[in-house]
Write an enzyme that holds these catalytic residues in place. Structure first.
Site, PDB file in Angstrom:
ATOM      1  N   GLY A 124       0.794  -1.217   0.000  1.00 46.60           N
ATOM      2  CA  GLY A 124       0.000   0.000   0.000  1.00 46.60           C
ATOM      3  C   GLY A 124       0.826   1.266   0.000  1.00 46.60           C
ATOM      4  O   GLY A 124       0.280   2.364   0.092  1.00 46.60           O
TER       5      GLY A 124
ATOM      6  N   ASP B 269       9.827   5.211  -7.363  1.00 46.09           N
ATOM      7  CA  ASP B 269       9.143   3.965  -7.049  1.00 46.09           C
ATOM      8  C   ASP B 269      10.131   2.807  -6.921  1.00 46.09           C
ATOM      9  O   ASP B 269       9.785   1.653  -7.137  1.00 46.09           O
ATOM     10  CB  ASP B 269       8.081   3.658  -8.115  1.00 46.09           C
ATOM     11  CG  ASP B 269       7.068   2.599  -7.683  1.00 46.09           C
ATOM     12  OD1 ASP B 269       7.132   2.172  -6.508  1.00 46.09           O
ATOM     13  OD2 ASP B 269       6.243   2.185  -8.503  1.00 46.09           O
TER      14      ASP B 269
ATOM     15  N   TRP C   5      10.029  -9.052  -7.172  1.00 48.31           N
ATOM     16  CA  TRP C   5       9.765  -9.957  -6.052  1.00 48.31           C
ATOM     17  C   TRP C   5      10.188 -11.396  -6.332  1.00 48.31           C
ATOM     18  O   TRP C   5      10.378 -12.186  -5.398  1.00 48.31           O
ATOM     19  CB  TRP C   5       8.281  -9.938  -5.681  1.00 48.31           C
ATOM     20  CG  TRP C   5       7.381 -10.441  -6.773  1.00 48.31           C
ATOM     21  CD1 TRP C   5       6.725  -9.688  -7.688  1.00 48.31           C
ATOM     22  CD2 TRP C   5       7.049 -11.806  -7.066  1.00 48.31           C
ATOM     23  NE1 TRP C   5       6.009 -10.494  -8.547  1.00 48.31           N
ATOM     24  CE2 TRP C   5       6.191 -11.797  -8.179  1.00 48.31           C
ATOM     25  CE3 TRP C   5       7.388 -13.035  -6.490  1.00 48.31           C
ATOM     26  CZ2 TRP C   5       5.676 -12.969  -8.744  1.00 48.31           C
ATOM     27  CZ3 TRP C   5       6.883 -14.201  -7.049  1.00 48.31           C
ATOM     28  CH2 TRP C   5       6.030 -14.171  -8.156  1.00 48.31           C
TER      29      TRP C   5
END
Length: 686
Positions: A190, A313, A401
């Site tokens: 989030g 980011d 990831w």
């Protein structure tokens, strides 16, 4: 750039193992069962198996042992764990499966039922989950809506459920928990929406919170009396706690039993533009950092920030591997990570000081990392001071990831690498402060690779290039092999020393998860989930290998020597689009424009410009339901498909649904007319 000197006496196959390294290597067919008890196996998070029954000499005999179809599943990111002859893994919506590791028989399944508990959370992330954890007879999993669950490993009975997130917030969970010393630890996502990141540990027996660590400071009242937060607050300016902070630790967590500490890989900022969240300056701790905490109390020990005043980011959420390496003639306890920013970091895990940091692949945002200060030497203009900036890697990173693996046998790290550039365009009206577009300048941009990295020499050992960008994580084994599933549907084994592909299997569907290896009754197995999926916020052909929503079954595939099972036929990849439209329908351009804005809530699953890659959700230009205004209203406003993973949007009025309908119809007509735009705005959510 500074590099580590490797003594000549260290053979390439030597393993310098410490208390948090992988178990000793076994030889031949193991007589005892060997489990894979955690997401990346042991506490070192190395993704390494000590089993060597499957090796270079026996690999030709590797075949499919069995498969298990998983109806209703879609994007599969979990890595199976194996304990006492049972495989455990999670599906797209955090359902937990228990499967007999020998036969593939489903033993039990626990339904997470996010749609019953808090369907609102389903709006903030498309359905994905990276797995579960085991300890002391319990399976631990976490749901999208923030519940941490403890299940009885034998029966699947729910033992307890603890809500770890504010039910009203946009925070979600997609990562796998980690277990240690009677505790279970979980973070959340989030950060892109500006939430204040944190990680917490809970008692395995009761589910009660043991400790919580906030990644970034809150208001002055919230920080008071907390030395770590008071220190961090000095690196922020303005009323940042009102503007948004970010830092959510949505994936990587590593426990170090030797030093009794845990390492937290923290996330990106939110808003991305530092002038929006912290005007005038400040490093903004502890964004994009590795933070070491006391494992018992959760108290701060040290941190290393990879991107001070983060603006792109970038995130430090990739897996972190703990190992012992001989450097300059002495053994060092190290922590290794390749985060999204493209530098491979080797840190002293006692102090957090950087030992080495070298570029992997194409990195243009910084010249180097100054090892004296630990800070990057940034290239001029990368902070979009002139209104825009172009740099590599993109927001999805050189490594995201999908876990890298580390072999103590070869002393190489194996990385699912990606090459892509990004243009950042300053946009003050946007919450994040920037707009972003993917940039492809050379032939490898938009594509992925398997990179073997030597952290001691600080250089690439070998590389295997792939045609597609978004590929699976890595498994390394004592058999001298590296396994990876790729977007094109091939599951391959490579020689860990030189990268030669020695074996491959057509899985009938792309893979983004990583394989696990375990043994039962002296037989070594390799297990992997096939369920390709990619964030659909961008339209990028190099992320689209042709897999279609609902066309290929999602499966668990398990291999062994002598395996002779046959994979049932599946539909091949296809790039054909069966666009449908009602030419009699008149649409107003003003409705199309309004619908495009409203469609922003649909992009994550159904794609920018309504161009879907098919894995998270169907392409609405092909959907008969989306062509029927009443059916679309029922699905969006009334939640017809909520139990199947699609969130409801009950805040939408009938007029707004009609405008979304107009936008979809406009995009269908553009495709039929051959005018489909190659929208390249990109994001990488948690």
């Amino acid at each position: 750039m500074s590099k580590i000197c490797r003594p000549l006496l260290i053979a390439a196959a030597a393993a310098v193992l410490g208390a948090c390294s992988a178990p000793p290597v076994t030889t031949g067919a193991a007589s005892a069962d060997v489990d894979w008890p955690g997401y990346n196996n042991g506490a070192d998070e190395s993704g390494y198996s000590p089993l060597e029954q499957i090796n270079r000499d026996t690999l030709d005999d590797l075949g499919l042992a069995w498969t298990l179809d998983l109806p209703g599943e879609n994007t599969l990111e979990a890595r199976p764990i194996a304990v006492d002859g049972v495989l455990y893994f999670t599906g797209s919506t955090a359902d937990v499966y228990a499967v007999d590791a020998r036969s593939g028989k489903l033993l039990w399944k626990h339904a997470a039922e996010v749609w019953k508990h808090n369907p609102r959370k389903m709006k903030f992330i498309f359905p994905i989950n990276r797995g579960c954890a085991y300890d002391n007879g319990r399976i631990f999993s976490a749901t999208t809506d923030g519940r941490l669950l403890a299940l009885d490993a034998k029966s699947g009975e729910l033992l307890w459920s603890t809500q770890t997130l504010d039910p009203a917030s946009p925070e979600t969970i997609t990562g796998a928990p980690r277990t240690f010393d009677g505790k279970v630890m979980i973070g959340h996502g989030g950060g892109d929406i500006g939430v204040r990141g944190h990680v917490a540990a809970y008692d395995q027996v009761t589910g009660e919170e043991v400790w919580k660590f906030y990644v970034v400071p809150g208001s002055p009242e919230q920080n008071a009396g907390d030395p770590a937060m008071e220190r961090a607050a000095t690196t922020w300016t303005g009323e940042y706690w009102k503007t948004g902070t970010g830092g959510a630790p949505w994936d990587s967590l590593t426990y170090d039993p030797e030093l009794d500490q845990v390492y937290i890989g923290t996330g990106n900022s939110g808003p991305y533009d530092p002038e929006k969240r912290s005007p005038g300056g400040g490093d903004n701790l502890y964004l994009t950092s590795i933070v070491a905490l006391d494992a018992d109390s959760g108290e701060y020990r040290w941190h290393y920030q990879q991107n001070p005043r983060e603006a792109w980011d970038y995130k430090s959420t990739a897996n972190m591997v703990a190992a012992n390496l001989e450097i300059d003639g002495r053994e060092r306890k190290v922590l290794m990570q390749l985060p999204t920013n493209g530098f491979y970091y080797v840190l002293d895990r006692v102090t957090g000081k950087p030992i080495a940091a070298e570029k992997v692949g194409k990195v243009t945002w910084a010249e180097r990392i100054d090892l004296e200060t630990g800070r990057p030497v940034e290239k001029p203009g990368i902070r979009y001071q002139s209104g825009e900036a172009v740099l590599w890697p993109s927001v999805i990173g050189a490594h995201n990831w999908m876990p890298m693996a580390w072999s103590p046998q070869t002393e190489l790290a194996y990385i699912p690498y990606m090459q892509l550039g990004m243009r950042f365009i300053k946009s003050p009206a946007n919450f994040t402060g920037v707009e972003r577009e993917a940039v492809l300048e050379d032939e490898r941009d938009g594509k992925g690779s398997l990179v073997a990295w030597d952290p001691v020499a600080g250089e690439e050992a070998w590389r295997v290039d792939h045609d597609w960008l978004w590929n699976g994580g890595l498994l390394a084994t004592a058999g001298g092999l590296v396994f990876q599933g790729t977007a094109d549907g091939w599951f391959s084994a490579y020689d860990a020393a030189d990268g030669e592909r020695l074996w491959r299997f057509n899985a009938g569907l792309g893979m983004i998860s990583a394989a696990s290896s375990y043994s039962v009754d002296g037989v070594q197995y390799i297990a992997i989930l096939a369920g390709y999926g990619v964030p659909n916020l961008d339209h990028m052909p190099t992320k689209n290998p042709g897999w279609r929503y609902g066309a290929q079954p999602r499966r668990l595939l398990v291999f062994r020597l002598g395996g002779d099972a046959q994979l049932p036929p599946t539909a091949p990849p296809s790039w054909e689009r069966n666009i449908i439209d009602d030419p009699e329908l008149v649409i107003d351009p003003a409705d199309v424009a309004a619908g495009q804005l409203l469609f922003g809530s649909c992009r994550n699953c159904h794609g920018a410009g309504a161009i879907s890659y098919g894995a998270p959700a169907p392409d609405l230009r092909e959907s008969a339901l989306a062509m029927d205004l009443e059916a679309l209203y029922s699905a969006l406003q009334q939640g017809t498909f909520t139990p199947r993973g699609m969130p409801s949007f009950d805040e939408l009025s009938r007029e707004q649904v009609r405008q979304i309908h107009a936008f979809i119809r406009d995009r269908a007509r553009a495709a039929l007319a051959g005018e489909e735009a190659a929208t390249t705005k990109s994001s990488a959510g948690s």
